[in-house]
Design an enzyme around this catalytic site. Structure first.
Site, PDB file in Angstrom:
ATOM      1  N   LYS A 175       0.834  -1.211   0.000  1.00  9.41           N
ATOM      2  CA  LYS A 175       0.000   0.000   0.000  1.00  9.41           C
ATOM      3  C   LYS A 175       0.865   1.256   0.000  1.00  9.41           C
ATOM      4  O   LYS A 175       0.672   2.155  -0.821  1.00  9.41           O
ATOM      5  CB  LYS A 175      -0.928  -0.003   1.227  1.00  9.41           C
ATOM      6  CG  LYS A 175      -1.872  -1.205   1.283  1.00  9.41           C
ATOM      7  CD  LYS A 175      -2.785  -1.175   2.503  1.00  9.41           C
ATOM      8  CE  LYS A 175      -2.078  -1.406   3.817  1.00  9.41           C
ATOM      9  NZ  LYS A 175      -1.617  -2.799   4.037  1.00  9.41           N
ATOM     10  N   ARG A 198      -9.740   0.110   8.663  1.00 12.85           N
ATOM     11  CA  ARG A 198      -9.247  -1.248   8.680  1.00 12.85           C
ATOM     12  C   ARG A 198     -10.197  -2.192   9.398  1.00 12.85           C
ATOM     13  O   ARG A 198      -9.879  -3.370   9.545  1.00 12.85           O
ATOM     14  CB  ARG A 198      -7.964  -1.215   9.483  1.00 12.85           C
ATOM     15  CG  ARG A 198      -6.739  -1.812   8.930  1.00 12.85           C
ATOM     16  CD  ARG A 198      -5.778  -1.718  10.107  1.00 12.85           C
ATOM     17  NE  ARG A 198      -4.513  -2.290   9.852  1.00 12.85           N
ATOM     18  CZ  ARG A 198      -3.526  -1.688   9.210  1.00 12.85           C
ATOM     19  NH1 ARG A 198      -3.701  -0.501   8.676  1.00 12.85           N
ATOM     20  NH2 ARG A 198      -2.388  -2.296   9.083  1.00 12.85           N
ATOM     21  N   ARG A 253      12.190  -6.108   3.840  1.00 15.51           N
ATOM     22  CA  ARG A 253      11.777  -4.706   3.869  1.00 15.51           C
ATOM     23  C   ARG A 253      12.591  -3.880   4.872  1.00 15.51           C
ATOM     24  O   ARG A 253      12.741  -4.251   6.024  1.00 15.51           O
ATOM     25  CB  ARG A 253      10.291  -4.594   4.226  1.00 15.51           C
ATOM     26  CG  ARG A 253       9.849  -3.148   4.480  1.00 15.51           C
ATOM     27  CD  ARG A 253       8.402  -2.940   4.316  1.00 15.51           C
ATOM     28  NE  ARG A 253       7.601  -3.494   5.392  1.00 15.51           N
ATOM     29  CZ  ARG A 253       6.278  -3.388   5.435  1.00 15.51           C
ATOM     30  NH1 ARG A 253       5.626  -2.783   4.458  1.00 15.51           N
ATOM     31  NH2 ARG A 253       5.603  -3.920   6.435  1.00 15.51           N
ATOM     32  N   ARG A 304      11.314  -2.357  10.648  1.00 15.93           N
ATOM     33  CA  ARG A 304      10.164  -2.159  11.535  1.00 15.93           C
ATOM     34  C   ARG A 304      10.121  -3.298  12.543  1.00 15.93           C
ATOM     35  O   ARG A 304      10.236  -4.451  12.150  1.00 15.93           O
ATOM     36  CB  ARG A 304       8.871  -2.160  10.719  1.00 15.93           C
ATOM     37  CG  ARG A 304       8.401  -0.762  10.362  1.00 15.93           C
ATOM     38  CD  ARG A 304       7.280  -0.778   9.392  1.00 15.93           C
ATOM     39  NE  ARG A 304       6.119  -1.559   9.823  1.00 15.93           N
ATOM     40  CZ  ARG A 304       4.966  -1.582   9.165  1.00 15.93           C
ATOM     41  NH1 ARG A 304       4.835  -0.872   8.057  1.00 15.93           N
ATOM     42  NH2 ARG A 304       3.967  -2.311   9.577  1.00 15.93           N
ATOM     43  N   ARG A 308      -0.496 -10.214  12.290  1.00 15.27           N
ATOM     44  CA  ARG A 308      -1.056  -9.111  11.496  1.00 15.27           C
ATOM     45  C   ARG A 308      -1.887  -9.641  10.335  1.00 15.27           C
ATOM     46  O   ARG A 308      -2.936  -9.084   9.991  1.00 15.27           O
ATOM     47  CB  ARG A 308       0.068  -8.206  10.971  1.00 15.27           C
ATOM     48  CG  ARG A 308       0.662  -7.318  12.058  1.00 15.27           C
ATOM     49  CD  ARG A 308       2.042  -6.819  11.697  1.00 15.27           C
ATOM     50  NE  ARG A 308       2.063  -5.972  10.516  1.00 15.27           N
ATOM     51  CZ  ARG A 308       3.151  -5.748   9.786  1.00 15.27           C
ATOM     52  NH1 ARG A 308       4.298  -6.288  10.120  1.00 15.27           N
ATOM     53  NH2 ARG A 308       3.081  -4.962   8.722  1.00 15.27           N
TER      54      ARG A 308
HETATM   55  P1  ATP Z   1       2.062  -2.594   5.562  1.00 18.90           P
HETATM   56  O1  ATP Z   1       2.539  -1.260   5.971  1.00 18.90           O
HETATM   57  O2  ATP Z   1       3.126  -3.549   5.283  1.00 18.90           O
HETATM   58  O3  ATP Z   1       1.039  -2.547   4.472  1.00 18.90           O
HETATM   59  P2  ATP Z   1       0.363  -2.892   7.758  1.00 18.90           P
HETATM   60  O4  ATP Z   1      -0.767  -2.403   6.941  1.00 18.90           O
HETATM   61  O5  ATP Z   1       0.104  -4.012   8.692  1.00 18.90           O
HETATM   62  O6  ATP Z   1       1.467  -3.333   6.805  1.00 18.90           O
HETATM   63  P3  ATP Z   1       0.761  -0.292   8.945  1.00 18.90           P
HETATM   64  O7  ATP Z   1      -0.363   0.189   8.131  1.00 18.90           O
HETATM   65  O8  ATP Z   1       2.036   0.438   8.901  1.00 18.90           O
HETATM   66  O9  ATP Z   1       1.115  -1.793   8.607  1.00 18.90           O
HETATM   67  O10 ATP Z   1       0.261  -0.418  10.443  1.00 18.90           O
HETATM   68  C1  ATP Z   1       1.102  -0.889  11.479  1.00 18.90           C
HETATM   69  C2  ATP Z   1       0.282  -1.204  12.708  1.00 18.90           C
HETATM   70  O11 ATP Z   1      -0.398  -0.022  13.154  1.00 18.90           O
HETATM   71  C3  ATP Z   1      -0.827  -2.228  12.494  1.00 18.90           C
HETATM   72  O12 ATP Z   1      -0.353  -3.550  12.600  1.00 18.90           O
HETATM   73  C4  ATP Z   1      -1.796  -1.846  13.629  1.00 18.90           C
HETATM   74  O13 ATP Z   1      -1.339  -2.326  14.858  1.00 18.90           O
HETATM   75  C5  ATP Z   1      -1.703  -0.345  13.664  1.00 18.90           C
HETATM   76  N1  ATP Z   1      -2.722   0.311  12.810  1.00 18.90           N
HETATM   77  C6  ATP Z   1      -2.500   1.019  11.679  1.00 18.90           C
HETATM   78  N2  ATP Z   1      -3.663   1.470  11.144  1.00 18.90           N
HETATM   79  C7  ATP Z   1      -4.632   1.017  11.956  1.00 18.90           C
HETATM   80  C8  ATP Z   1      -6.055   1.123  11.944  1.00 18.90           C
HETATM   81  N3  ATP Z   1      -6.719   1.776  10.970  1.00 18.90           N
HETATM   82  N4  ATP Z   1      -6.756   0.514  12.951  1.00 18.90           N
HETATM   83  C9  ATP Z   1      -6.116  -0.142  13.925  1.00 18.90           C
HETATM   84  N5  ATP Z   1      -4.784  -0.282  14.003  1.00 18.90           N
HETATM   85  C10 ATP Z   1      -4.042   0.285  13.033  1.00 18.90           C
HETATM   86 MG    MG Z   2       1.989   0.493   5.292  1.00 22.83          MG
END
Ligand code: ATP
Ligand code: MG
Length: 228
Positions: free
Chosen positions: A20, A99, A138, A171, A182
């Protein structure tokens, strides 16, 4: 650099590691005047600054859980407000929020009040084995959120950010155990959002093994539907 002809308000759904952040940063590079928020970057920023939200989020993120909906909705809602994005003219991209099936209607209600309704939801479909491999490779520049992959998208100088030359880091939640957690959370909490946005006619899915294969499809779609 292309300019958008009508506002683009898009969000990005996809498993952790689906790319993303990478797709969003490429769109920012190619289309003028479209800012973005990454909920993960915003949370990491709060953790680094030691804010109340950061303290609450730190252990949850470390364990691969989800930060409570109420915290996320108010964090992102405030950010949208502060950045002046809550109007019908603004274009922007959201990565990582909403999410859960409760975050989505909460976002809709914030946006619809200000005439800033979403007009695109991008789903990234990437095979799971590819994703797992990607996470291990990564590295990130924490301050900017820039993402590197040792195989597909290595930094120009090993271990250093291309723009600032600062060191890249791993990370803490990018390790196999937390990652599995996750991925489970994604299946359980986030996948149902596809139906939610599908029913609204906003969902467009893009499939491929690498970000290089997926990006041209997204660029073309955005170019055709939103650009001058
Ligand atoms: P990537 O960045 O690889 O796509 P990801 O989507 O799991 O992976 P991030 O979006 O960076 O990672 O989010 C990291 C962490 O932050 C998540 O695992 C969660 O704990 C928290 N987080 C981020 N966005 C939300 C959300 N909308 N609701 C709840 N927790 C969130
Ligand atoms: Mg991300």
């Amino acid at each position: 650099m292309t300019r958008v002809r009508r506002p683009l308000r898009a969000l990005f759904l996809g498993a952790p590691g689906a790319g993303k952040g990478t797709q969003v940063s490429r769109l920012l590079r190619d289309f003028k005047g479209i800012p973005a928020i990454s909920s993960g970057d915003l949370l990491r920023d709060n953790i680094q600054k030691g804010t109340k939200v950061g303290k609450e989020a730190a252990t949850i993120i470390k364990d691969g859980g989800l930060v409570p909906d109420s915290t996320m909705v108010s964090l992102i809602g405030t950010e949208l407000q502060n950045r002046g994005w809550l109007n019908s003219e603004s274009s922007w991209l959201l990565d990582g929020f909403p999410r859960t099936v409760s975050q989505a209607p909460a976002l809709d209600s914030i946006l619809n009040k200000s005439g800033a309704a979403l007009n695109l939801v991008v789903e990234l479909k990437v095979p799971e084995e590819v994703i797992l491999d990607r996470i291990e490779n990564r590295w990130v520049h924490a301050k900017s959120g820039r993402i590197y992959n040792l195989t597909f998208n290595p930094p120009k100088v090993p271990g250093k950010d291309d723009i600032t030359g600062e060191p890249l880091t791993k990370r803490p939640d990018d390790n196999p155990e937390v990652f599995k957690q996750r991925l489970d959370k994604y299946r359980e909490m986030t996948l149902p959002l596809l139906d939610y946005y599908g029913e609204k006619g906003l969902l467009h899915s893009f499939q491929g093994e690498t970000s290089d294969i997926i990006y041209p499809q997204i660029k073309k779609f955005v170019g055709t539907n939103f650009a001058e």
